[in-house]
Design an enzyme around this catalytic site. Structure first.
Site, mmCIF file in Angstrom:
data_model
loop_
_atom_site.group_PDB
_atom_site.id
_atom_site.type_symbol
_atom_site.label_atom_id
_atom_site.label_comp_id
_atom_site.label_asym_id
_atom_site.label_seq_id
_atom_site.Cartn_x
_atom_site.Cartn_y
_atom_site.Cartn_z
ATOM 1 C CE LYS A 1 79.637 12.567 46.010
ATOM 2 N NZ LYS A 1 78.616 12.443 44.960
HETATM 3 C C1 PLP Z 1 78.192 11.975 43.419
HETATM 4 C C2 PLP Z 1 78.238 12.660 42.192
HETATM 5 C C3 PLP Z 1 77.293 12.642 41.377
HETATM 6 C C4 PLP Z 1 75.957 11.815 41.565
HETATM 7 O O1 PLP Z 1 75.320 11.904 42.842
HETATM 8 P P1 PLP Z 1 74.366 10.678 43.121
HETATM 9 O O2 PLP Z 1 73.782 11.202 44.226
HETATM 10 O O3 PLP Z 1 75.424 9.589 43.548
HETATM 11 O O4 PLP Z 1 73.553 10.072 41.833
HETATM 12 C C5 PLP Z 1 77.358 13.367 40.341
HETATM 13 N N1 PLP Z 1 78.508 14.289 39.992
HETATM 14 C C6 PLP Z 1 79.460 14.210 40.915
HETATM 15 C C7 PLP Z 1 80.572 15.028 40.398
HETATM 16 C C8 PLP Z 1 79.517 13.454 41.922
HETATM 17 O O5 PLP Z 1 80.404 13.469 42.880
#
Ligand code: PLP
Length: 402
Positions: A202
């Site tokens: 991210k």
């Molecule tokens: C990455 C992601 C999540 C979950 O995040 P984590 O930190 O990996 O638990 C939830 N929703 C979307 C759309 C994501 O891309």
């Protein structure tokens, strides 16, 4: 630029020379010496967790997205669960979720004993379709989870209108969209609760991590209790009060984010704008290339949107190609381009199939999935990496043109 010979060259999957010598991943974190120094400083401090860096990270994140509160938690998934708890989603409640997203966007409803209802997406943006949301509302619907797919904010003005008219809470799963804007307003201040992830792929990496941003102080207070076992005061407040007793008022979790992780998050937040600019520059090159390469379509970007480009998905026009998505995927992988697919419709997962969700529920999402692929995009991409992606895509498509 690729020459005519390169375009007609033998594909790596057929024994030809790959476009690259080593695999270019679809995404990768970028850690510099500032990040290392920030984490090292915490390692030498008094607090490894639940110390000053948590509050500092929360304040900086809230400021960055133009709202008053941020609650840091251990992952984006924990943030979604925390949001569903704050809204008191429970058995018998329905929550509308788009068909194309990471499973966690829907799983959080199941954690609470509620029922996710899948709504279809728009064919050109793959964002939640407001008409489909409206059609999915029943007397049991309590909330909408809007996913800013790929980093493009949803149609928040339409979604707000629907939410208000029907008395629903609007939650933004903005895990793809930190740094994006919607008509000049930052993502993170657009919905009642806005969820972020700080997973390494991210925009801001903290190792694992997440947060919910909100302007609602009472929901924020509830979420701070939920992330700490349901206990009403943390140990600093107890120490200040000189007391030893504390109350667990409800069933919570240990969803705390540590000072180590918040230090990394803070340091990464400093570089967010730069990272978004880099991603936008790569996206512009892709946009431009795919207007000229046949059978590859970029997603539409709505006017008034500042895209964060967590992903760069394309859709292949399969009617013009002699092979399907699986073969294109394998061919691009053989060229050492780390393509990926985001995402299979959530209710196609075996777990959701066992729960009884039928295939055919969201036809636009299902058709899009067959043609969908994410190309590499991340702020640490080197000059020339984007050319490799474009050249490999062109090479593969030209070989498979029907
Ligand atoms: C990455 C992601 C999540 C979950 O995040 P984590 O930190 O990996 O638990 C939830 N929703 C979307 C759309 C994501 O891309």
């Amino acid at each position: 630029m690729s020459s005519r010979t390169e375009k007609s060259a033998r594909l790596a999957i057929d024994g030809g020379t790959p476009i690259r010598d080593s695999l270019l991943p679809y995404s990768r974190h970028l850690i510099d010496e500032d990040d290392v120094a920030a984490v090292t400083e915490v390692l030498r401090s008094d607090w490894l967790t639940t110390g000053p860096k948590v509050a500092e990270f929360e304040r900086r994140l809230a400021d960055r997205v133009g709202t008053s509160e941020a609650v840091a938690v251990s992952s984006g998934t924990a943030a979604l669960h925390t949001a569903m708890s704050a809204l008191q989603i429970g058995p018998g409640d329905e929550v509308i979720v788009p068909a194309i997203t990471f499973a966690a966007s829907a799983n959080c409803v199941l954690y609470r004993g509620g029922k996710p209802t899948f709504a279809d997406v728009e064919a050109t943006t793959l964002l939640l379709d407001p008409d489909a949301v409206e059609a999915a509302i029943t007397a049991r619907t309590k909330a909408i989870v809007a996913v800013d797919y790929a980093g493009q904010p949803c149609d928040y003005s339409a979604l707000h209108t629907i939410a208000e008219r029907n008395g629903l809470a609007l939650v933004a799963d903005a895990c793809h969209a930190l740094g994006a804007t919607y008509h000049e307003r930052p993502v993170g201040s657009l919905a009642e609760l806005n969820v972020f992830s700080f997973h390494p792929v991210k925009h801001v990496a903290s190792g694992e991590g997440g947060a919910i941003t909100t302007a609602d102080t009472s929901l924020a207070a509830k979420m701070r209790i939920f992330r700490n076992h349901g206990i009403t005061t943390d140990h600093h407040e107890r120490a200040k009060a000189g007391g030893f007793s504390y109350g667990m008022e409800e069933l919570g979790y240990n969803y705390r984010l540590s000072d180590l992780q918040c230090a990394l998050g803070l340091s990464q937040l400093n570089k967010l704008s730069q990272s978004i600019e880099r991603r936008r520059a790569i996206a512009r090159r892709y946009d431009d290339a795919f207007t000229r390469i046949p059978a590859v379509q970029s997603l539409r970007v709505r006017p008034g949107v500042g895209h964060a480009y967590h992903l760069y998905p394309v859709q292949f026009d399969l009617a013009r190609l002699s092979v399907g998505r699986a073969q294109i995927y394998a061919a691009l992988r053989a060229e050492n381009i780390g393509v990926n697919v985001h995402y299979v419709p959530v209710y196609w997962h075996p777990y959701y199939q066992k729960l009884g969700y039928a295939r055919g529920l969201c036809p636009v999402a299902e058709a899009a999935y067959d043609r969908l692929m994410s190309l590499p995009i991340f702020n640490g991409m080197c000059d020339g990496d984007d050319d490799d992606v474009i050249n490999a895509t062109e090479k593969v498509v030209m070989n498979y043109l029907a």
